[in-house]
Enzyme design. Structure first.
Site, mmCIF file in Angstrom:
data_model
loop_
_atom_site.group_PDB
_atom_site.id
_atom_site.type_symbol
_atom_site.label_atom_id
_atom_site.label_comp_id
_atom_site.label_asym_id
_atom_site.label_seq_id
_atom_site.Cartn_x
_atom_site.Cartn_y
_atom_site.Cartn_z
ATOM 1 N N SER A 172 188.684 105.195 77.350
ATOM 2 C CA SER A 172 187.699 104.703 78.315
ATOM 3 C C SER A 172 188.404 103.722 79.231
ATOM 4 O O SER A 172 189.473 103.208 78.901
ATOM 5 C CB SER A 172 186.563 103.989 77.570
ATOM 6 O OG SER A 172 185.734 103.267 78.444
ATOM 7 N N TYR A 214 183.334 97.891 71.399
ATOM 8 C CA TYR A 214 183.723 99.103 72.128
ATOM 9 C C TYR A 214 185.094 98.909 72.773
ATOM 10 O O TYR A 214 185.966 99.781 72.680
ATOM 11 C CB TYR A 214 182.658 99.402 73.182
ATOM 12 C CG TYR A 214 182.835 100.726 73.886
ATOM 13 C CD1 TYR A 214 182.562 101.920 73.229
ATOM 14 C CD2 TYR A 214 183.248 100.787 75.221
ATOM 15 C CE1 TYR A 214 182.704 103.135 73.874
ATOM 16 C CE2 TYR A 214 183.394 101.997 75.872
ATOM 17 C CZ TYR A 214 183.119 103.173 75.196
ATOM 18 O OH TYR A 214 183.271 104.372 75.835
#
Length: 301
Positions: A147, A160
């Protein structure tokens, strides 16, 4: 159809929706055998039905579980032999102030986002290297989904961020390690920014043994902002899937869905190089930073 992929095998985790499903569609269009994995049984069944009549192995897998991934690898080897393309893509999202995340939050997110990729790498890479040693024409590709959160550290989404930075580190090391031993197996890392997928609602598949506690104010704020940003994304999952195959075809390692967002990576690198404290992530959008701070303060932090 790319003749170079005809009859070869693609293993795709998180194949029931989002990037995984779109990559599966492109792999099918290229004439590949499909190995579809997802933890959500109904989504997996629907995805497999879309490819009815094609060579498909569909298996419900929790990628965080070593035994389930080992069973998958054995099934792939028995059915198709060594895969040519492995897309370690399954992922979940979680946010909030980093000290407010529970142990269950950490275990769930790191289990799926990091250990899922670890299992894919440790199980399929040796299989691919063995195939490469036996056939000089064999070419293998491993693409791990990280990501932009693996490149920068936005506040209020620490778990995350940690998981995705680890995937970038794993992928970069995999690239270097492979280069030491083979020219036939290649690695790449996908770093998407906000793209409309099911990631913002990944709690739908959170296992009971790692159940979420009552969400804190910061986690509710993070969820609301994530929902808004993901749903507003202009780049589609199908476009990202095309980027993945373009990178595989060209041997490109870094795959960015939003190249303009690399400006934030440059700022972070300059912070490091110049020994600066981390830059204000809201420098260009101070009103957003003020809004988040006000929301958090309204609940006492």
């Amino acid at each position: 159809m790319s003749k170079s992929h005809q009859g070869k095998t693609a293993v795709i985790t998180g194949a029931g929706s989002g990037f995984g499903l779109e990559v599966a569609r492109l792999a099918a269009a290229r004439g590949m055998n499909l190995v579809l994995c997802d933890v959500q049984a109904d989504a997996l069944e629907k995805a497999a039905a879309e490819f009815d009549g094609l060579p498909v192995l569909a298996q419900r897998v929790d990628v965080s579980k070593a035994a389930e991934m080992e069973a998958l690898a054995a099934a792939v080897k028995q059915r198709f032999g060594a895969p040519h393309f492995v897309f370690n893509n399954a992922g979940v999202g979680s946010g909030g102030l980093v000290w407010e995340n529970t142990l269950a939050d950490w275990e769930w997110v790191l289990g799926v986002n990091l250990m899922g990729v670890v299992h894919g790498v440790r199980l399929f890479t040796p299989m691919m290297l063995e195939a490469a040693a036996a056939d000089p024409a064999y070419q293998g590709h491993i693409v791990n989904t990280a990501s932009m959160a693996g490149m920068v550290n936005a506040p209020n989404m620490g778990v995350y961020n940690v998981s995705k930075h680890a995937v970038v580190a794993l992928s970069e090391t995999l690239y270097q390690d492979l280069a030491l031993v083979t020219q036939q197996v290649h690695a790449a890392v996908l770093c998407p920014f906000f793209v409309p997928t099911g990631i913002a609602q990944s709690h739908r598949n959170r296992p009971g043994e790692l159940a979420a506690a009552k969400p804190t104010k910061s986690q509710l704020v993070s969820q609301a902002m994530s929902d808004k940003a993901v749903s507003a994304g202009k780049v589609t999952a199908a476009e990202v899937a095309a980027m993945v195959f373009a990178a595989v075809d060209s041997g490109q390692f870094y795959i960015f869905s939003h190249p303009k967002s690399l400006a934030g990576v440059q700022v972070r690198m300059e912070d490091v190089m110049q020994l600066r404290n981390p830059s204000d992530p809201f420098k260009d959008k101070p009103e957003l930073g003020a809004q988040i701070a006000a929301l958090l303060k309204s609940a006492g932090g």
